[in-house]
Design a protein around this motif. Structure first.
Motif, PDB file in Angstrom:
ATOM      1  N   ARG A  42       0.849  -1.178   0.000  1.00 16.39           N
ATOM      2  CA  ARG A  42       0.000   0.000   0.000  1.00 16.39           C
ATOM      3  C   ARG A  42       0.887   1.230   0.000  1.00 16.39           C
ATOM      4  N   GLY A  43       0.831   1.954  -1.096  1.00 17.40           N
ATOM      5  CA  GLY A  43       1.681   3.130  -1.174  1.00 17.40           C
ATOM      6  C   GLY A  43       1.712   3.705  -2.575  1.00 17.40           C
ATOM      7  N   PRO A  44       2.547   4.714  -2.787  1.00 17.32           N
ATOM      8  CA  PRO A  44       2.660   5.326  -4.117  1.00 17.32           C
ATOM      9  C   PRO A  44       3.462   4.453  -5.068  1.00 17.32           C
ATOM     10  N   LEU A  45       3.311   4.735  -6.362  1.00 14.84           N
ATOM     11  CA  LEU A  45       4.108   4.018  -7.358  1.00 14.84           C
ATOM     12  C   LEU A  45       5.563   4.438  -7.283  1.00 14.84           C
ATOM     13  N   PHE A  46       5.831   5.686  -7.054  1.00 10.87           N
ATOM     14  CA  PHE A  46       7.147   6.192  -6.685  1.00 10.87           C
ATOM     15  C   PHE A  46       7.032   7.689  -6.406  1.00 10.87           C
ATOM     16  N   ALA A  47       8.114   8.238  -5.885  1.00 10.14           N
ATOM     17  CA  ALA A  47       8.258   9.683  -5.758  1.00 10.14           C
ATOM     18  C   ALA A  47       9.532  10.073  -6.484  1.00 10.14           C
ATOM     19  N   TYR A  48       9.585  11.316  -6.950  1.00  3.99           N
ATOM     20  CA  TYR A  48      10.788  11.734  -7.657  1.00  3.99           C
ATOM     21  C   TYR A  48      10.974  13.235  -7.493  1.00  3.99           C
ATOM     22  N   ARG A  49      12.192  13.677  -7.765  1.00  3.57           N
ATOM     23  CA  ARG A  49      12.476  15.111  -7.806  1.00  3.57           C
ATOM     24  C   ARG A  49      13.390  15.395  -8.985  1.00  3.57           C
ATOM     25  N   ARG A  50      13.216  16.568  -9.527  1.00  2.80           N
ATOM     26  CA  ARG A  50      14.003  16.945 -10.700  1.00  2.80           C
ATOM     27  C   ARG A  50      15.372  17.453 -10.269  1.00  2.80           C
ATOM     28  N   LEU A  51      16.369  17.106 -11.051  1.00  2.75           N
ATOM     29  CA  LEU A  51      17.737  17.516 -10.800  1.00  2.75           C
ATOM     30  C   LEU A  51      18.246  18.314 -12.002  1.00  2.75           C
ATOM     31  N   PRO A  52      19.343  19.035 -11.836  1.00  5.75           N
ATOM     32  CA  PRO A  52      19.916  19.761 -12.987  1.00  5.75           C
ATOM     33  C   PRO A  52      20.401  18.797 -14.071  1.00  5.75           C
ATOM     34  N   ARG A  53      20.630  19.358 -15.245  1.00  2.87           N
ATOM     35  CA  ARG A  53      21.211  18.645 -16.384  1.00  2.87           C
ATOM     36  C   ARG A  53      20.354  17.459 -16.832  1.00  2.87           C
ATOM     37  N   GLY A  54      19.029  17.652 -16.853  1.00  2.86           N
ATOM     38  CA  GLY A  54      18.152  16.647 -17.418  1.00  2.86           C
ATOM     39  C   GLY A  54      18.120  15.326 -16.682  1.00  2.86           C
ATOM     40  N   ARG A  55      18.138  15.387 -15.363  1.00  2.00           N
ATOM     41  CA  ARG A  55      18.105  14.165 -14.562  1.00  2.00           C
ATOM     42  C   ARG A  55      16.963  14.233 -13.553  1.00  2.00           C
ATOM     43  N   VAL A  56      16.548  13.057 -13.081  1.00  2.00           N
ATOM     44  CA  VAL A  56      15.605  12.977 -11.972  1.00  2.00           C
ATOM     45  C   VAL A  56      16.136  11.955 -10.977  1.00  2.00           C
ATOM     46  N   SER A  57      15.705  12.110  -9.737  1.00  2.00           N
ATOM     47  CA  SER A  57      16.092  11.180  -8.678  1.00  2.00           C
ATOM     48  C   SER A  57      14.830  10.506  -8.152  1.00  2.00           C
ATOM     49  N   LEU A  58      14.818   9.182  -8.177  1.00  2.00           N
ATOM     50  CA  LEU A  58      13.667   8.428  -7.699  1.00  2.00           C
ATOM     51  C   LEU A  58      13.813   8.086  -6.225  1.00  2.00           C
ATOM     52  N   THR A  59      12.690   8.089  -5.535  1.00  2.00           N
ATOM     53  CA  THR A  59      12.620   7.618  -4.156  1.00  2.00           C
ATOM     54  C   THR A  59      11.792   6.345  -4.129  1.00  2.00           C
ATOM     55  N   TRP A  60      12.348   5.290  -3.563  1.00  2.00           N
ATOM     56  CA  TRP A  60      11.643   4.013  -3.487  1.00  2.00           C
ATOM     57  C   TRP A  60      10.741   4.020  -2.256  1.00  2.00           C
ATOM     58  N   PRO A  61       9.433   3.960  -2.422  1.00  2.00           N
ATOM     59  CA  PRO A  61       8.537   3.904  -1.254  1.00  2.00           C
ATOM     60  C   PRO A  61       8.790   2.634  -0.446  1.00  2.00           C
ATOM     61  N   PRO A  62       8.577   2.667   0.864  1.00  2.00           N
ATOM     62  CA  PRO A  62       8.747   1.452   1.672  1.00  2.00           C
ATOM     63  C   PRO A  62       7.882   0.315   1.135  1.00  2.00           C
ATOM     64  N   GLY A  63       8.498  -0.815   0.894  1.00  2.00           N
ATOM     65  CA  GLY A  63       7.789  -1.969   0.376  1.00  2.00           C
ATOM     66  C   GLY A  63       7.881  -2.131  -1.129  1.00  2.00           C
ATOM     67  N   MET A  64       8.293  -1.086  -1.847  1.00  4.51           N
ATOM     68  CA  MET A  64       8.354  -1.185  -3.301  1.00  4.51           C
ATOM     69  C   MET A  64       9.459  -2.137  -3.750  1.00  4.51           C
ATOM     70  N   ARG A  65      10.575  -2.139  -3.073  1.00  2.67           N
ATOM     71  CA  ARG A  65      11.650  -3.054  -3.465  1.00  2.67           C
ATOM     72  C   ARG A  65      11.181  -4.513  -3.325  1.00  2.67           C
ATOM     73  N   GLU A  66      10.441  -4.807  -2.243  1.00  2.00           N
ATOM     74  CA  GLU A  66       9.916  -6.160  -2.076  1.00  2.00           C
ATOM     75  C   GLU A  66       8.954  -6.510  -3.212  1.00  2.00           C
TER      76      GLU A  66
END
Length: 269
Positions: free
Chosen positions: A118-142
């Protein structure tokens, strides 16, 4: 080198990512039940924008590339190329990030034989130079480490213009050598908006496209309202209980380390 995505059964055997054309700015909807396979028990609900196969492709590419990065980062140009897009210009990146926004605004509740997420599909934030950083919600790796099918993204990318074909590509890959399903059950399962009369010819066209691009899909027959699928074995990850317990402990450690690293990066020096 081909990228290999891990696709949870709950995603591939449901209408979470429906075979419909993508339209920007879909309205957010409350938590609702999503059609999913019943012969292999899957209960799935989702809130947020209506998701399509374009969102499925973006999710697969993003999670695959992020998993290969020590910082969980994705270069947008790499993601667009993995999707098989000819253009990697600003407009294409903007469209891709719009898919990310929809995914980040979505929440899912999944209950299967092996998973309870139970949770989001993912979270992310935009970074410089055309990149994004993903955050793995708890349980998503499992979720990605058990009850998932491994899919090469290059073969799937050739089907990008055909939403029903991309849905079938993932759905077929989760099954064993031979599988039968009634056409009406399949139509409801994938969330198609076509009538039964129009679904059958569209299905044949989509199956032919999958067969031309996916080496694991060998042939099919449609007779008396039943579709029979024939395929070669695909790589599926189903952990034994002891291995699953060890994997859960490992992913909990990784999630804690990730949260700590992000907390340190936000401290002003």
């Amino acid at each position: 080198m081909s990228l290999i995505a891990r696709v949870p059964f709950a995603f591939a055997r449901s209408a979470l990512f429906a075979p419909k054309p993508y339209r920007p700015g879909p309205p957010a909807l409350p938590m609702r039940v999503i059609p999913a396979a019943q012969d292999y028990r899957i209960t799935l609900s989702q809130s947020g924008p209506c998701l399509t196969q374009a969102h499925a492709s973006a999710w697969q590419v993003a999670t695959t590339l992020a998993a290969r990065s020590p910082r969980d980062e994705v270069r947008l140009i790499d993601a667009l190329r993995a999707l098989g897009l000819a253009s990697v210009q600003t407009s294409a990146k903007r469209r891709f990030l719009a898919l990310f926004d929809d995914l980040a605004a979505s929440r899912v509740e999944i209950d299967t034989r092996r998973q309870d997420y139970r949770g989001p599909l993912f979270a992310y934030r935009r970074l410089p130079r055309g990149r994004v950083s993903l955050t793995w919600p708890p349980g998503m790796r499992e979720l990605l480490e058990d009850e998932a099918v491994y899919l090469p993204l290059d073969g799937r990318a050739t089907l990008g213009a055909y939403p029903l074909a991309t849905w079938l590509h993932d759905y077929i890959a989760t099954h064993r050598r031979v599988y039968e399903i009634e056409l009406e059950a399949l139509r409801k399962l994938c969330g198609s908006s076509l009538t039964a009369h129009h679904f059958k010819p569209r299905l044949r066209l989509a199956l032919d496209q999958v067969q031309a691009s996916a080496s694991f899909f060998t042939r099919y027959e449609i007779a008396h309202g039943v579709l029979t699928l024939h395929k070669e074995p695909t790589r599926v990850l189903l952990l034994a209980p002891q291995a699953k317990a060890a994997k859960v402990a490992e992913t909990e450690h990784l999630d804690a380390a990730q949260r700590a690293a992000r907390a340190r990066s936000q401290v002003c020096l």
